[in-house]
Motif scaffolding. Structure first.
Motif, PDB file in Angstrom:
ATOM      1  N   LYS A 173       0.857  -1.191   0.000  1.00  0.00           N
ATOM      2  CA  LYS A 173       0.000   0.000   0.000  1.00  0.00           C
ATOM      3  C   LYS A 173       0.893   1.241   0.000  1.00  0.00           C
ATOM      4  N   TYR A 174       0.463   2.267  -0.708  1.00  0.00           N
ATOM      5  CA  TYR A 174       1.212   3.522  -0.727  1.00  0.00           C
ATOM      6  C   TYR A 174       0.245   4.684  -0.900  1.00  0.00           C
ATOM      7  N   ARG A 175       0.727   5.871  -0.605  1.00  0.00           N
ATOM      8  CA  ARG A 175      -0.085   7.083  -0.711  1.00  0.00           C
ATOM      9  C   ARG A 175       0.029   7.614  -2.143  1.00  0.00           C
ATOM     10  N   SER A 176      -1.076   7.514  -2.896  1.00  0.00           N
ATOM     11  CA  SER A 176      -1.059   7.940  -4.295  1.00  0.00           C
ATOM     12  C   SER A 176      -1.543   9.372  -4.463  1.00  0.00           C
ATOM     13  N   GLY A 177      -2.231   9.905  -3.457  1.00  0.00           N
ATOM     14  CA  GLY A 177      -2.765  11.254  -3.554  1.00  0.00           C
ATOM     15  C   GLY A 177      -4.079  11.337  -4.312  1.00  0.00           C
ATOM     16  N   THR A 178      -4.626  10.182  -4.704  1.00  0.00           N
ATOM     17  CA  THR A 178      -5.854  10.169  -5.502  1.00  0.00           C
ATOM     18  C   THR A 178      -7.124  10.205  -4.660  1.00  0.00           C
ATOM     19  N   GLY A 179      -7.006   9.855  -3.368  1.00  0.00           N
ATOM     20  CA  GLY A 179      -8.182   9.815  -2.507  1.00  0.00           C
ATOM     21  C   GLY A 179      -8.740   8.419  -2.296  1.00  0.00           C
ATOM     22  N   TRP A 180      -8.129   7.417  -2.901  1.00  0.00           N
ATOM     23  CA  TRP A 180      -8.546   6.034  -2.716  1.00  0.00           C
ATOM     24  C   TRP A 180      -7.339   5.221  -2.265  1.00  0.00           C
ATOM     25  N   HIS A 214      -3.036   0.156  -8.225  1.00  0.00           N
ATOM     26  CA  HIS A 214      -4.336  -0.469  -8.015  1.00  0.00           C
ATOM     27  C   HIS A 214      -5.136   0.527  -7.183  1.00  0.00           C
ATOM     28  N   CYS A 215      -6.047   1.234  -7.820  1.00  0.00           N
ATOM     29  CA  CYS A 215      -6.846   2.285  -7.197  1.00  0.00           C
ATOM     30  C   CYS A 215      -8.157   1.643  -6.746  1.00  0.00           C
ATOM     31  N   ILE A 216      -8.295   1.411  -5.448  1.00  0.00           N
ATOM     32  CA  ILE A 216      -9.345   0.547  -4.922  1.00  0.00           C
ATOM     33  C   ILE A 216     -10.318   1.325  -4.041  1.00  0.00           C
ATOM     34  N   ASN A 217     -11.590   1.050  -4.214  1.00  0.00           N
ATOM     35  CA  ASN A 217     -12.615   1.617  -3.339  1.00  0.00           C
ATOM     36  C   ASN A 217     -12.437   1.009  -1.949  1.00  0.00           C
ATOM     37  N   GLY A 218     -12.196   1.855  -0.962  1.00  0.00           N
ATOM     38  CA  GLY A 218     -11.989   1.361   0.393  1.00  0.00           C
ATOM     39  C   GLY A 218     -13.181   0.593   0.936  1.00  0.00           C
ATOM     40  N   VAL A 219     -14.390   0.982   0.524  1.00  0.00           N
ATOM     41  CA  VAL A 219     -15.597   0.310   0.999  1.00  0.00           C
ATOM     42  C   VAL A 219     -15.675  -1.131   0.482  1.00  0.00           C
TER      43      VAL A 219
END
Length: 164
Positions: free
Chosen positions: A92-99, A149-154
Motif C-alpha cells: 500500500k502507498y499514498r497515491s494522492g488520488t483519494g482512494w 491499483h486504485c481501490i474503493n476502500g468500501v
C-alpha cells in the motif's frame, strides 16, 4: 417488367435481412462464474448499502472518504463481500488520488476486465472469488511494478497481522 420484379425482390431481401453484427458477443462477454455466487437479495442482506453499490453495481465511492485510506497498520486487505485476501499492507502507498492504492495484488485473487464506462478503456479489477468490483488498475504507480491499483476502500475489510 423484369427489372421492376428484380428491384422489388432485392428490396425485400434487404429489408428481410437481420443484421446481427452488433449482437455478436466478444470473447470477454461470456458470463463469468465465481466460486461465491449469491442472489442480489442475498448480497443486499449481507452488505451495507455502500458496499452493495460498489461491489455489486460497480459504483465508485467518493474520494478521501474511506476509513482505510490512512491506515498504516500491517495486515491484509480482504474483499468485503467474501473475505478473499486481495492486498498486503506492505504494497500500500499514498497515491494522492483519494482512494487506497497498492502497487501489487495478491496473485490469483484479483481478476481483470476491460471497462469503457466513462468513454475510454480502463482495466477494471474485481475479486476473483465473488466478482465484486474493487476499482481500476493504472500504469502510473511506483516501482517495482509501476502499477497503481486504485481501490474503493468500501470494497475492502482490513485484517491486522497478529503478533506471535
Amino acid at each position: 417488367m423484369v427489372s421492376k420484379n428484380v428491384l422489388i425482390a432485392l428490396c425485400l431481401m434487404i429489408i428481410g435481412c437481420k443484421g446481427v453484427s452488433q449482437e455478436k458477443e466478444s470473447p470477454g462477454d461470456e458470463p463469468k462464474s465465481f466460486a461465491v455466487t449469491k442472489t442480489e437479495e442475498e448480497w443486499k442482506k449481507e452488505l451495507t448499502e455502500a458496499e452493495f453499490y460498489v461491489l455489486r453495481k460497480a459504483a465508485t465511492e467518493n474520494p478521501f472518504t474511506s476509513e482505510l485510506l490512512e491506515n498504516k497498520e500491517k495486515g491484509t486487505y480482504v474483499c468485503a463481500g467474501c473475505g478473499t485476501p486481495l492486498f498486503r499492507s506492505e504494497t500500500k502507498y499514498r497515491s494522492g488520488t483519494g482512494w487506497p492504492s497498492f502497487y501489487q495484488e495478491i496473485e490469483g485473487n484479483v481478476a481483470y476486465d476491460v471497462d469503457y464506462k466513462i468513454g475510454y478503456k480502463r482495466t477494471e479489477e474485481h475479486c476473483a472469488t465473488c466478482g465484486g468490483h474493487l476499482g481500476h488498475v493504472f500504469d502510473d504507480g511506483p516501482k517495482p511494478t509501476g502499477l497503481r491499483h486504485c481501490i474503493n476502500g468500501v470494497a475492502l475489510d482490513f485484517i491486522p497481522d497478529t503478533s506471535d
